[in-house]
Design an enzyme around this catalytic site. Structure first.
Site, PDB file in Angstrom:
ATOM      1  N   LYS A 210       0.837  -1.198   0.000  1.00  0.00           N
ATOM      2  CA  LYS A 210       0.000   0.000   0.000  1.00  0.00           C
ATOM      3  C   LYS A 210       0.879   1.259   0.000  1.00  0.00           C
ATOM      4  O   LYS A 210       0.701   2.155  -0.800  1.00  0.00           O
ATOM      5  CB  LYS A 210      -0.910  -0.031   1.229  1.00  0.00           C
ATOM      6  CG  LYS A 210      -1.812   1.169   1.361  1.00  0.00           C
ATOM      7  CD  LYS A 210      -2.744   1.001   2.541  1.00  0.00           C
ATOM      8  CE  LYS A 210      -3.424   2.308   2.861  1.00  0.00           C
ATOM      9  NZ  LYS A 210      -4.294   2.213   4.024  1.00  0.00           N
ATOM     10  N   GLU A 357      -3.928  -6.681  15.171  1.00  0.00           N
ATOM     11  CA  GLU A 357      -3.463  -5.359  14.748  1.00  0.00           C
ATOM     12  C   GLU A 357      -4.608  -4.343  14.897  1.00  0.00           C
ATOM     13  O   GLU A 357      -4.380  -3.160  15.089  1.00  0.00           O
ATOM     14  CB  GLU A 357      -2.953  -5.400  13.299  1.00  0.00           C
ATOM     15  CG  GLU A 357      -2.086  -4.202  12.933  1.00  0.00           C
ATOM     16  CD  GLU A 357      -1.306  -4.380  11.633  1.00  0.00           C
ATOM     17  OE1 GLU A 357      -0.143  -4.834  11.661  1.00  0.00           O
ATOM     18  OE2 GLU A 357      -1.866  -4.070  10.567  1.00  0.00           O
ATOM     19  N   LYS A 516       9.977  -0.662  13.924  1.00  0.00           N
ATOM     20  CA  LYS A 516      10.470  -0.346  12.570  1.00  0.00           C
ATOM     21  C   LYS A 516      11.568   0.707  12.665  1.00  0.00           C
ATOM     22  O   LYS A 516      12.603   0.609  12.004  1.00  0.00           O
ATOM     23  CB  LYS A 516       9.335   0.222  11.715  1.00  0.00           C
ATOM     24  CG  LYS A 516       8.351  -0.788  11.187  1.00  0.00           C
ATOM     25  CD  LYS A 516       7.386  -0.091  10.211  1.00  0.00           C
ATOM     26  CE  LYS A 516       6.198  -0.952   9.881  1.00  0.00           C
ATOM     27  NZ  LYS A 516       5.179  -0.264   9.092  1.00  0.00           N
TER      28      LYS A 516
HETATM   29  O1  F6P Z   1       3.595  -3.082   9.715  1.00  0.00           O
HETATM   30  C1  F6P Z   1       2.235  -3.142   9.665  1.00  0.00           C
HETATM   31  C2  F6P Z   1       1.692  -2.763   8.321  1.00  0.00           C
HETATM   32  O2  F6P Z   1       1.617  -1.402   8.187  1.00  0.00           O
HETATM   33  C3  F6P Z   1       0.338  -3.433   8.110  1.00  0.00           C
HETATM   34  O3  F6P Z   1      -0.704  -2.711   8.635  1.00  0.00           O
HETATM   35  C4  F6P Z   1       0.297  -3.590   6.634  1.00  0.00           C
HETATM   36  O4  F6P Z   1      -0.654  -4.544   6.280  1.00  0.00           O
HETATM   37  C5  F6P Z   1       1.717  -4.024   6.355  1.00  0.00           C
HETATM   38  O5  F6P Z   1       2.484  -3.264   7.259  1.00  0.00           O
HETATM   39  C6  F6P Z   1       2.185  -3.840   4.942  1.00  0.00           C
HETATM   40  O6  F6P Z   1       2.143  -2.516   4.535  1.00  0.00           O
HETATM   41  P1  F6P Z   1       2.279  -2.109   3.018  1.00  0.00           P
HETATM   42  O7  F6P Z   1       1.151  -2.722   2.277  1.00  0.00           O
HETATM   43  O8  F6P Z   1       2.227  -0.616   3.012  1.00  0.00           O
HETATM   44  O9  F6P Z   1       3.609  -2.617   2.519  1.00  0.00           O
END
Ligand code: F6P
Length: 554
Positions: A210, A357, A516
């Site tokens: 995302k 989560e 992170k």
């Molecule tokens: O670290 C948690 C998170 O933000 C989740 O909520 C999400 O599903 C995952 O990381 C992956 O995020 P992205 O699709 O932005 O790579």
């Protein structure tokens, strides 16, 4: 509830539930069944081919009345409307929560609180997905040497992996002639073992992220790109083998993916609620776009049920309230999910993210520390395997662990006696968990075996099963895309209702940030031979131990 509303534990229904708990918590379900002849009929709900029996819970009709009263005092019906009306219920990120729009009736508008209709962009993206899937399946889209694609690799993590991975595996029975792989872990073993058996000429990569900033995903995507280019392919060839699913178009383009190969989704789709969006591209490629549409339709059916049916007959609401009953009144810490369906083997892992989560939060939406427990620990594996592993603890341990038992009425494979045996186990376990075995019953069995009185007395305590362990039983006719969609949406809504009652934001995930950020710092520190002097004693010691023991680069 809002900042100014009374705290959950001060609500009248909460107090009544507390008193009610004192009255009924010591009752055994054997008694509850004996007192309520129509309990099975009264405590079961059907939606399409989904059937929920919740009679094996430590409740009576008054419990349901008080729990639904609590839901009303917490304004659950209003909260359901707010979500479907596209209000910004994800307050800390100032976003709407619109995964239900992704599976809503395709030909109708979906107008959100801002007055916008989100359907035109959803329709356009679905059409783009369909065109792409059809072109891959028909062989119109090929690899750069003209060979048809045989393998798909989805690179993503969290919601960009768990949902599609679970669904692709669940729908394996319907899978087209393509092998689908999922790479999520930054551990290089994941990508190495996946690529080992693949042919770059016939492999299509979907980089699913995302944000398109997730470190694990980008590292895996770069390694996949290197592997592809090392096979002799050039940059132009890359565009035929790499597509992206993201809401960050500039970052995906910067990675080298052409704009027409970027499938978009929006910030109003949470990562863990995104399998219904283009994040489901691997699903549509695996089973075909029509079956992906059936999955959406199944979820839509649950959405309508959730929106329209009174709380007392509303499947996700009832499941949520039962969870509240055990978490907040009985003090249960965990919730087990046990599918008696091998195809659903990744459902517990998927639900770990969806639930933990979402509801692993310690402050209310207004920022106050909660004085009650929130989201439980979700765990489980498939039956019958679990029976030969941890069921001992369910039957004779000291903890109260509510369990969801899930199974299909019909097998997709129908081999010999398998399915009947599976379901016999499924039903036997819930019966054993509710009934248990009393001392008298255990003694009677031992006496029949002819043991001496001394031996009987010795062994008797070990043969007693307390029972009274709560379970929900869910049957669906058979595992179709439609039924799977209904089941997943059921859990999504259950999680939302619980979040509403706990007055937490189920749609943010700030808790993953700290680790992170620290990883970025430590990553840099691991890069040289100089011992670190920062961090706490333990972390400093471990970093330096790792640096000292790591093979030195020559
Ligand atoms: O670290 C948690 C998170 O933000 C989740 O909520 C999400 O599903 C995952 O990381 C992956 O995020 P992205 O699709 O932005 O790579």
């Amino acid at each position: 509830m809002t900042e100014s509303s009374p705290r959950l534990t001060n609500l009248p229904a909460w107090k009544k539930l507390q008193a009610h708990y004192d009255e009924i918590s010591s009752l055994h379900m054997r008694e509850l069944f004996a007192n309520q002849p129509n309990r099975f009929e009264e405590f079961s709900i059907t939606l399409d081919s989904l059937f929920l029996d919740y009679s094996k819970n430590r409740i009576n009709p008054k419990t349901i009345q008080l729990l639904t009263e609590l839901a009303r005092e917490c304004r659950v019906p209003e909260a359901i409307n707010s979500m479907f009306k596209g209000e910004k219920i994800n307050t800390t990120e100032d976003r709407e929560v619109l995964h239900t729009a992704l599976r809503s009736d395709i030909d109708k508008p979906f107008i959100i609180a801002s007055g916008d209709d989100v359907m035109p962009e959803i329709r356009a993206e679905l059409e783009k997905m369909k065109r792409f899937c059809d072109a891959v399946h028909s062989g119109e889209n090929t690899g750069h040497t003209g060979k048809t694609f045989t393998s798909i690799v989805n690179i993503g993590i969290g919601g960009s992996d768990l949902g599609p991975h679970m669904v692709v595996n669940a729908l394996k029975f319907y899978q087209k002639d393509l092998d689908i792989h999922f790479v999520s872990n930054v551990d290089d073993a994941d990508i190495a073992e996946t690529l080992k058996n693949l042919n770059p000429e016939t492999t299509l990569f979907i980089v699913s992220s995302k944000t398109f900033t997730t470190w694990e995903t980008l590292t895996n995507a770069h390694s996949a790109r290197d592997w592809f280019l090392q096979s002799g392919a050039n940059q132009t060839a890359l565009s035929k083998h790499f597509v992206a699913v993201s809401s960050n178009i500039p970052a995906a383009t910067a990675f080298g993916i052409t704009e027409e190969n970027i499938f978009e989704f929006w910030d109003w789709v949470g990562g863990r609620y995104s399998l219904w969006s283009a994040i489901g591209l691997s699903i549509a490629l695996a089973v075909g776009f029509d079956r992906f549409s059936e999955l959406l339709a199944g979820a839509n059916s649950m959405d309508k049920h959730f929106r329209e049916v009174p709380l007392e007959r509303n499947i996700p609401v009832i499941l949520a309230l039962l969870g509240i009953w055990y978490t907040n009144f009985f003090g249960a810490d965990t919730q087990a999910i046990i599918p008696y369906d091998q195809y659903l083997q990744y459902l517990p892992a998927y639900l770990q993210q969806a639930d933990m989560e979402s509801n692993g939060k310690h402050v209310t939406k207004g920022g106050e520390e909660v004085d009650y427990s929130t989201g439980p620990i979700i765990w489980g594996t498939t039956g019958t395997n679990g029976q030969h592993a941890y069921f001992q603890l369910l039957h004779q341990g000291t903890r109260l662990i509510p369990v969801d038992f899930i199974a299909p009425v019909e097998s997709l494979n129908n081999i010999g006696i398998h399915h009947r045996l599976l379901i016999a186990n499924f039903l036997a376990q819930t019966e054993a968990l509710v009934r248990g075995k009393t001392r008298a019953e255990a003694r009677a069995t031992l006496e029949k075996s002819g043991l001496s009185e001394k031996k009987i007395e010795e062994i008797l305590p070990h043969k007693v099963f307390p029972g009274n362990q709560p379970t929900n039983t869910l049957f669906y006719q058979k595992l179709t895309p439609h039924n799977l969609g209904t089941l997943i949406a059921m859990y999504e809504h259950k999680i939302y209702v619980q979040g509403v009652i706990w007055d937490i934001n189920s749609f943010d995930q700030w808790g993953v940030e700290l680790g992170k950020k620290l990883a970025r710092v430590i990553y840099d520190e691991l890069g040289d031979g100089i011992p670190v002097r920062t961090h706490g004693q333990s972390t400093r010691g471990l970093i330096n131990y790792f640096k000292e023991k790591s093979p030195k680069k020559s």
